[in-house]
Design a protein around this motif. Structure first.
Motif, PDB file in Angstrom:
ATOM      1  N   GLN A 186       8.992   0.769  -0.206  1.00 34.43           N
ATOM      2  CA  GLN A 186       8.598  -0.377   1.044  1.00 34.43           C
ATOM      3  C   GLN A 186       7.309  -0.957   0.524  1.00 34.43           C
ATOM      4  O   GLN A 186       6.904  -1.920   1.231  1.00 34.43           O
ATOM      5  N   CYS A 197       7.040  -7.235   7.241  1.00 31.99           N
ATOM      6  CA  CYS A 197       6.319  -8.580   6.595  1.00 31.99           C
ATOM      7  C   CYS A 197       6.951  -9.918   6.653  1.00 31.99           C
ATOM      8  O   CYS A 197       6.931 -11.010   6.207  1.00 31.99           O
ATOM      9  N   LEU A 202       6.258  -2.215  -2.270  1.00 29.04           N
ATOM     10  CA  LEU A 202       6.816  -3.766  -2.959  1.00 29.04           C
ATOM     11  C   LEU A 202       7.739  -4.523  -2.432  1.00 29.04           C
ATOM     12  O   LEU A 202       8.377  -5.667  -2.181  1.00 29.04           O
ATOM     13  N   TYR A 243       0.422  -1.346  -0.312  1.00 20.92           N
ATOM     14  CA  TYR A 243      -0.331   0.132  -0.339  1.00 20.92           C
ATOM     15  C   TYR A 243       0.700   1.037  -0.274  1.00 20.92           C
ATOM     16  O   TYR A 243       1.886   1.532   0.716  1.00 20.92           O
ATOM     17  N   TYR A 290      13.554  -2.055   7.593  1.00 22.45           N
ATOM     18  CA  TYR A 290      12.395  -2.241   8.879  1.00 22.45           C
ATOM     19  C   TYR A 290      11.383  -2.896   7.958  1.00 22.45           C
ATOM     20  O   TYR A 290      10.273  -3.599   8.401  1.00 22.45           O
ATOM     21  N   ALA A 291      10.367  -2.469   6.827  1.00 21.92           N
ATOM     22  CA  ALA A 291       9.439  -2.842   6.015  1.00 21.92           C
ATOM     23  C   ALA A 291       9.561  -3.887   5.381  1.00 21.92           C
ATOM     24  O   ALA A 291       8.383  -5.032   6.207  1.00 21.92           O
ATOM     25  N   TYR A 336      14.997   2.347   6.850  1.00 22.35           N
ATOM     26  CA  TYR A 336      13.199   1.931   6.589  1.00 22.35           C
ATOM     27  C   TYR A 336      13.032   1.045   5.699  1.00 22.35           C
ATOM     28  O   TYR A 336      11.699   0.047   5.894  1.00 22.35           O
ATOM     29  N   GLN A 359       7.339  -8.385  -1.913  1.00 23.36           N
ATOM     30  CA  GLN A 359       6.114  -8.764  -3.088  1.00 23.36           C
ATOM     31  C   GLN A 359       4.640  -8.939  -3.606  1.00 23.36           C
ATOM     32  O   GLN A 359       4.465 -10.354  -3.268  1.00 23.36           O
ATOM     33  N   ARG A 401      16.654  -7.328  -0.527  1.00 22.71           N
ATOM     34  CA  ARG A 401      15.383  -6.173  -1.272  1.00 22.71           C
ATOM     35  C   ARG A 401      15.114  -4.795  -1.274  1.00 22.71           C
ATOM     36  O   ARG A 401      15.549  -4.655  -1.972  1.00 22.71           O
TER      37      ARG A 401
END
Lengths: 288, 315
Positions: B146, B103, B148, B79, B98-99, B95, B151, B113
């Motif tokens: 962040q 996930c 993506l 999102y 962290y994201a 960041y 995936q 990534r």
């Protein structure tokens, strides 16, 4: 461009494996959130200045008690020849006084430091980006709560420990048992008040509102416990008085059943406040 | 690539007495790029926030075909909000890592990534800088990175380019063009041009209701109408008089032309919506010749998505 697509597709095929691992790694997600909170405390220097303020407050009390006769003599503007007899303070009394210092200044500072912990992120929209990821609402709130607990218990231990050490140096040795017992009781009171701050930070838009509502609730509870001790002995507000008693009584404090209830209700209240925060967050994870 | 990815059924949201979204139904096919179109205040953001789970719907449901029972649908969604807000004290790299960790990626996986994505969105050089110093365009691109990181099956974006300057817009649109070949994309916009350029399907919403939906191609062919625009010489009263009389005649039904479905005079431009293009062209030219109307330009074409949008939304 094609090269980049290839990379993406290549990793995409293998994406099922980490995703199946995702569900079992709630603990890792919680630790990530907690790590972020602690890093934020450090980068915003709260992890530095809050303990320093507590240490200063803690050292000030025994030092002031020790030098009080001299201070009064030098600055008192007393007529020549006045004899002032100030009894040497008891070490345990100095510790209790330190606690009451923490009860005013310390809790104010902590509440101000933590007041925007949820509302700030919610108002800016930063929480939306976290909560659209597969992160449970409970671990979001708990990570914040635990970071507050680390900050408050750590600061209290540092400040109170400093007070204890300086009391020992300047006045007299106070037994470890009353010191630790009063520390734990006061820490529990701090935890309760700051959990109220966390709840109001989740419920209210304004950070200042959260700080002052929770401080108001804290004052109300302590005043009530002081005014009608008979009926309010079970309330968390009685914890402060209990901590003073614990500090001044030699050895283990003889706790009455009603006093135990104060501890138990505080623990239950903390759990309930946390659950309420999670529910509030779940109802509206982000604001526009 | 035609398997259904997500279905929205009867989704509604009311704030107090105000009904922001009134029972919306639509579905998204895997691999498509869907635009949620509508004027400001139509309920686009509210709909998107309900899809992502940030807002609890008053009624209705969102279901994913590929979701195992008990699995969190947020794991499938990436999102990007309209104005993403980050922690200003973090660096770009921190960041995204962290994201990724949030996930469920492992430490080294998240780092790899993050590096790959920052490179891709053109933030590799700024990766170590604090987010407080990022520009609006950079924040938008970081927001994309962040979103993506895990995936996602569905990338959801709320007005991804509306707040950007033309350069930032180009940059983000270029990225989106690349991305839509890799994952399913849903984005909201009020800029029709972006929708036309990027998407396969459109869902047009108006005051909380779906006004029109379908694939861009089918909507074009179904609703495309031949239009003729005639620019008249303003100083020449004869031409203007003829145009006014012509519009009046058609609108009052005094003279009905089989080739004409609508006539409107806007300033010195006569807009004609034709029923049959070939007939219309012929008949109009005859009409013009008969009255020897002095015109300065005659343009023949088809109605654009914008005309359709105005028609659907403007009612």
């Amino acid at each position: 461009m094609n090269g980049a697509n290839e990379v993406y597709r290549g990793t995409h095929r293998g994406a099922e494996a980490p995703r199946s691992a995702t569900r079992s790694s709630g603990g890792a997600v919680f630790l990530t959130l907690l790590g972020k909170e602690c890093l934020e405390l450090l980068r915003s220097f709260k992890l530095i200045w809050v303990p320093i303020v507590f240490a200063v407050l803690g050292i000030m009390q025994p030092v002031l008690s020790y030098y009080m006769p001299i201070i009064i003599e030098k600055a008192g503007n007393m007529p020549e020849g006045t004899v002032i007899e100030i009894p040497a303070p008891m070490g345990s009394q100095v510790l209790a006084d330190t606690l009451s210092q923490f009860g005013v200044m310390g809790i104010l500072i902590l509440a101000l430091a933590c007041m925007g912990i949820v509302s700030g992120e919610r108002n800016s929209g930063a929480s939306a980006l976290v909560l659209v990821k597969p992160v449970s609402y409970a671990s979001y709130i708990l990570s914040k709560w635990l970071s507050i607990m680390l900050l408050s218990w750590g600061s209290l231990l540092l400040g109170y420990g400093a007070a204890w050490y300086y009391t020992w140096l300047l006045i007299e040795y106070v037994d470890v048992v009353p010191f630790l017992l009063s520390f734990v009781l006061y820490g529990l009171w701090f935890s309760f008040v700051l959990t109220v701050t966390l709840l109001f930070s989740t419920a209210l838009r304004s950070a200042a509102g959260a700080a002052f509502t929770s401080l108001g609730a804290a004052i109300l509870l302590t005043v009530l416990a002081g005014l009608i001790p008979k009926y309010m002995a079970w309330s968390p507000g009685a914890l402060t008085g209990l901590a003073y008693q614990a500090a001044t009584s030699p050895g283990w404090l003889q706790m009455e059943p009603a006093s135990w209830w104060a501890v138990i209700t505080a623990l239950i209240a903390i759990a309930a406040l946390l659950a309420a925060s999670v529910v509030l967050l779940k109802r509206a994870p982000a604001r526009d | 690539m035609t398997a259904q990815l997500m279905e929205v059924k009867g989704l509604s949201k009311s704030f107090g007495t105000m009904k922001a979204v009134k029972s919306i139904d639509f579905s998204i096919q895997e691999g498509r790029c869907v635009a949620l179109l509508g004027p400001n205040g139509a309920g686009k953001t509210t709909t998107i926030r309900m899809l992502t789970g940030l807002l609890a719907p008053t009624a209705g449901e969102v279901s994913f075909r590929s979701l195992a029972p008990g699995e969190d649908r947020r794991a499938l969604i990436g999102y990007l909000p309209q104005t993403p807000a980050f922690h200003n004290w973090m660096s770009g790299m921190e960041y995204v890592v962290y994201a990724g960790r949030l996930c469920g990626l492992g430490v080294s996986e998240a780092k790899n990534r993050a590096k790959e994505l920052l490179e891709r969105v053109g933030l590799a050089d700024a990766a170590k800088r604090k987010l407080g110093g990022y520009s609006g365009g950079m924040k938008q691109r970081l927001g994309l990175a962040q979103a993506l990181v895990h995936q996602p099956k569905l990338l959801v974006m709320d007005e991804p380019v509306s707040a950007l300057d033309p350069l930032g817009r180009r940059e983000v649109l270029r990225l989106l063009k690349e991305l839509k070949s890799e994952t399913t994309v849903l984005f909201s916009t009020h800029v029709l041009h972006d929708a036309e350029e990027l998407c396969d399907d459109v869902v047009i919403i108006r005051s909380g209701e779906v006004a029109l939906q379908g694939s861009l191609a089918s909507i074009r062919s179904q609703h495309r109408q031949p239009v003729i625009e005639l620019k008249l010489d303003e100083d020449n009263t004869r031409g203007m008089d003829w145009a006014r009389a012509f519009v009046q005649r058609t609108n009052s039904g005094e003279a009905s032309y089989s080739w004409l479905s609508e006539a409107e005079l806007r300033g010195n431009r006569l807009h004609l919506t034709a029923a049959h293009m070939d007939q219309a062209r012929q008949a109009l030219l005859e009409e013009l010749a008969r009255h020897s109307v002095p015109f300065s330009r005659l343009e023949v074409g088809y109605s654009s998505l914008e005309d359709l949008f105005m028609k659907v939304v403007g009612e």
